[in-house]
Scaffold this motif. Structure first.
Motif, PDB file in Angstrom:
ATOM      1  N   THR A  17      14.334   9.067   1.362  1.00  0.00           N
ATOM      2  CA  THR A  17      12.936   9.394   1.620  1.00  0.00           C
ATOM      3  C   THR A  17      12.246   9.862   0.349  1.00  0.00           C
ATOM      4  N   ILE A  18      12.946  10.677  -0.426  1.00  0.00           N
ATOM      5  CA  ILE A  18      12.391  11.150  -1.699  1.00  0.00           C
ATOM      6  C   ILE A  18      12.125   9.969  -2.618  1.00  0.00           C
ATOM      7  N   GLU A  19      13.073   9.032  -2.685  1.00  0.00           N
ATOM      8  CA  GLU A  19      12.909   7.847  -3.525  1.00  0.00           C
ATOM      9  C   GLU A  19      11.700   7.022  -3.082  1.00  0.00           C
ATOM     10  N   GLU A  20      11.548   6.845  -1.765  1.00  0.00           N
ATOM     11  CA  GLU A  20      10.416   6.076  -1.250  1.00  0.00           C
ATOM     12  C   GLU A  20       9.092   6.759  -1.593  1.00  0.00           C
ATOM     13  N   THR A  21       9.085   8.084  -1.574  1.00  0.00           N
ATOM     14  CA  THR A  21       7.865   8.823  -1.905  1.00  0.00           C
ATOM     15  C   THR A  21       7.472   8.588  -3.359  1.00  0.00           C
ATOM     16  N   PHE A  22       8.458   8.566  -4.247  1.00  0.00           N
ATOM     17  CA  PHE A  22       8.167   8.301  -5.652  1.00  0.00           C
ATOM     18  C   PHE A  22       7.699   6.858  -5.860  1.00  0.00           C
ATOM     19  N   GLU A  23       8.235   5.933  -5.082  1.00  0.00           N
ATOM     20  CA  GLU A  23       7.788   4.547  -5.189  1.00  0.00           C
ATOM     21  C   GLU A  23       6.335   4.416  -4.733  1.00  0.00           C
ATOM     22  N   LEU A  24       5.962   5.148  -3.691  1.00  0.00           N
ATOM     23  CA  LEU A  24       4.560   5.172  -3.276  1.00  0.00           C
ATOM     24  C   LEU A  24       3.695   5.760  -4.388  1.00  0.00           C
ATOM     25  N   SER A  25       4.191   6.816  -5.014  1.00  0.00           N
ATOM     26  CA  SER A  25       3.449   7.443  -6.114  1.00  0.00           C
ATOM     27  C   SER A  25       3.209   6.448  -7.244  1.00  0.00           C
ATOM     28  N   ASP A  26       4.232   5.643  -7.583  1.00  0.00           N
ATOM     29  CA  ASP A  26       4.080   4.628  -8.627  1.00  0.00           C
ATOM     30  C   ASP A  26       2.994   3.625  -8.252  1.00  0.00           C
ATOM     31  N   ALA A  27       3.008   3.184  -6.997  1.00  0.00           N
ATOM     32  CA  ALA A  27       2.019   2.204  -6.538  1.00  0.00           C
ATOM     33  C   ALA A  27       0.609   2.778  -6.613  1.00  0.00           C
ATOM     34  N   ILE A  28       0.473   4.067  -6.293  1.00  0.00           N
ATOM     35  CA  ILE A  28      -0.842   4.718  -6.368  1.00  0.00           C
ATOM     36  C   ILE A  28      -1.304   4.812  -7.820  1.00  0.00           C
ATOM     37  N   LEU A  29      -0.390   5.185  -8.714  1.00  0.00           N
ATOM     38  CA  LEU A  29      -0.748   5.256 -10.136  1.00  0.00           C
ATOM     39  C   LEU A  29      -1.183   3.896 -10.672  1.00  0.00           C
ATOM     40  N   ASP A  30      -0.559   2.831 -10.169  1.00  0.00           N
ATOM     41  CA  ASP A  30      -0.926   1.469 -10.587  1.00  0.00           C
ATOM     42  C   ASP A  30      -2.165   0.952  -9.869  1.00  0.00           C
ATOM     43  N   ASP A  31      -2.653   1.726  -8.888  1.00  0.00           N
ATOM     44  CA  ASP A  31      -3.799   1.320  -8.068  1.00  0.00           C
ATOM     45  C   ASP A  31      -3.572  -0.057  -7.452  1.00  0.00           C
ATOM     46  N   ASN A  32      -2.329  -0.271  -7.000  1.00  0.00           N
ATOM     47  CA  ASN A  32      -1.921  -1.554  -6.423  1.00  0.00           C
ATOM     48  C   ASN A  32      -1.934  -1.423  -4.903  1.00  0.00           C
ATOM     49  N   LEU A  33      -3.008  -1.861  -4.274  1.00  0.00           N
ATOM     50  CA  LEU A  33      -3.163  -1.660  -2.834  1.00  0.00           C
ATOM     51  C   LEU A  33      -2.114  -2.407  -2.024  1.00  0.00           C
TER      52      LEU A  33
ATOM     53  N   GLU B 231       1.018  -2.995  -2.931  1.00  0.00           N
ATOM     54  CA  GLU B 231       2.246  -2.205  -3.016  1.00  0.00           C
ATOM     55  C   GLU B 231       2.119  -0.899  -2.240  1.00  0.00           C
ATOM     56  N   ILE B 232       0.936  -0.294  -2.262  1.00  0.00           N
ATOM     57  CA  ILE B 232       0.714   0.925  -1.482  1.00  0.00           C
ATOM     58  C   ILE B 232       0.968   0.640  -0.008  1.00  0.00           C
ATOM     59  N   LYS B 233       0.472  -0.496   0.471  1.00  0.00           N
ATOM     60  CA  LYS B 233       0.688  -0.885   1.864  1.00  0.00           C
ATOM     61  C   LYS B 233       2.177  -0.992   2.175  1.00  0.00           C
ATOM     62  N   LYS B 234       2.935  -1.639   1.295  1.00  0.00           N
ATOM     63  CA  LYS B 234       4.370  -1.807   1.509  1.00  0.00           C
ATOM     64  C   LYS B 234       5.098  -0.466   1.510  1.00  0.00           C
ATOM     65  N   GLU B 235       4.746   0.392   0.548  1.00  0.00           N
ATOM     66  CA  GLU B 235       5.441   1.674   0.437  1.00  0.00           C
ATOM     67  C   GLU B 235       5.087   2.601   1.596  1.00  0.00           C
ATOM     68  N   LEU B 236       3.850   2.528   2.086  1.00  0.00           N
ATOM     69  CA  LEU B 236       3.490   3.299   3.278  1.00  0.00           C
ATOM     70  C   LEU B 236       4.339   2.862   4.469  1.00  0.00           C
ATOM     71  N   GLY B 237       4.599   1.554   4.545  1.00  0.00           N
ATOM     72  CA  GLY B 237       5.465   1.050   5.607  1.00  0.00           C
ATOM     73  C   GLY B 237       6.867   1.619   5.510  1.00  0.00           C
ATOM     74  N   ASP B 238       7.389   1.693   4.298  1.00  0.00           N
ATOM     75  CA  ASP B 238       8.739   2.241   4.108  1.00  0.00           C
ATOM     76  C   ASP B 238       8.800   3.713   4.522  1.00  0.00           C
ATOM     77  N   ILE B 239       7.768   4.475   4.159  1.00  0.00           N
ATOM     78  CA  ILE B 239       7.746   5.888   4.535  1.00  0.00           C
ATOM     79  C   ILE B 239       7.587   6.050   6.041  1.00  0.00           C
ATOM     80  N   LEU B 240       6.758   5.198   6.645  1.00  0.00           N
ATOM     81  CA  LEU B 240       6.596   5.242   8.100  1.00  0.00           C
ATOM     82  C   LEU B 240       7.925   4.954   8.797  1.00  0.00           C
TER      83      LEU B 240
END
Length: 266
Positions: free
Chosen positions: A43-59, A61-70
């Motif tokens: 879960t911690i790893e997935e949270t950091f991956e979401l953070s990376d996607a947000i920093l890249d402003d990659n919507l 990837e943000i969608k995919k990472e939100l799915g993983d956290i969900l």
């Protein structure tokens, strides 16, 4: 139907996810084996991956990472239901009730005309709910130090313990800088008191984080942007050196600085 799903479609998608989670937990050897403890680091790893996607402003990837956290949230809730502790409905209803309690300016008679008033109300209600003896009791121990400093300062501000003007905060930064220099800028050859110097450096960082908050800069975000900028420039230096037939470890600092200045102009 618009691009944003209707409420019916959203509920159907969530129901589909819950069904799949039930099937995986029953039929998949890996999913059957997982526990709340084993999922934690993932879960911690997935949270950091979401953070990376947000920093890249990659919507996308943000969608995919939100799915993983969900998925992880649903997974924890499934395990909780197996232990008769909680399930996804109690998790969601508990959240809804908390949101209502902590927004009395929407669901009650409290007045909050600006963001600062909302945040102060939130912290006061949270303190009362948790029964903490300290305003800072709700700050997670395992937070990274920089983020923890931000949260400590925000919580203290929530009950009115804060500077009034940013000029006062900057004066504190300069004061801490002088104290650090006094500890660290020792006479050449003289042994430095590392413990005291470390303490003064920590005070300096804390005051800089405080000033960043006053001028509405997120210090974590600012530092990460600088990290990424340094990585980009250093990798250019490596590539440019290789293209010139040089090994970076054999170059002088002056030679490396030529490529570094080129990288800064890109």
């Amino acid at each position: 139907m618009s691009q944003i799903s209707s409420r019916k479609a959203q509920l159907e998608a969530f129901d589909r996810l819950l069904t799949i989670m039930d099937e995986l937990r029953e039929q998949c050897p890996w999913d059957r084996k997982q526990t709340i403890q084993s999922l934690r680091h993932l879960t911690i790893e997935e949270t950091f991956e979401l953070s990376d996607a947000i920093l890249d402003d990659n919507l996308e990837e943000i969608k995919k990472e939100l799915g993983d956290i969900l998925l992880h949230i649903v997974f924890y809730a499934k395990i909780g239901s197996e232990k008769d502790a909680f399930d996804i409905s109690t998790v969601i209803n508990s959240l809804c009730e908390k949101l209502i309690r902590r927004h009395p300016h929407i669901y009650g008679d409290t007045i909050a005309d600006d963001e600062e008033a909302v945040k102060q109300n939130w912290e006061k209600i949270k303190l009362k709910e948790k029964g903490n003896t300290s305003v800072l009791g709700g700050v997670p121990r395992s937070l990274p130090a920089l983020i923890k400093a931000m949260r400590i300062q925000e919580k203290a501000r929530g009950v009115g313990f804060d500077w009034q003007e940013k000029a006062q905060v900057w004066e504190k930064v300069e004061e801490e800088m002088q104290e650090f220099k006094a500890e660290f800028n020792a006479v050449e050859g003289q042994e430095i008191d590392r413990e005291r110097a470390t303490g003064e450096f920590g005070d300096l960082l804390f005051s800089l984080i405080n000033y960043a908050r006053f001028i509405d800069i997120n210090p974590e975000e600012a530092l990460e942007k600088t990290n990424l900028k340094f990585i980009k420039r250093f990798q250019y230096l490596e590539q440019a050196a290789k293209a010139s037939g040089k090994k970076i470890e054999d170059m002088t600092l002056a030679e490396m600085d030529v490529y570094w200045e080129e990288a800064k102009r890109l």
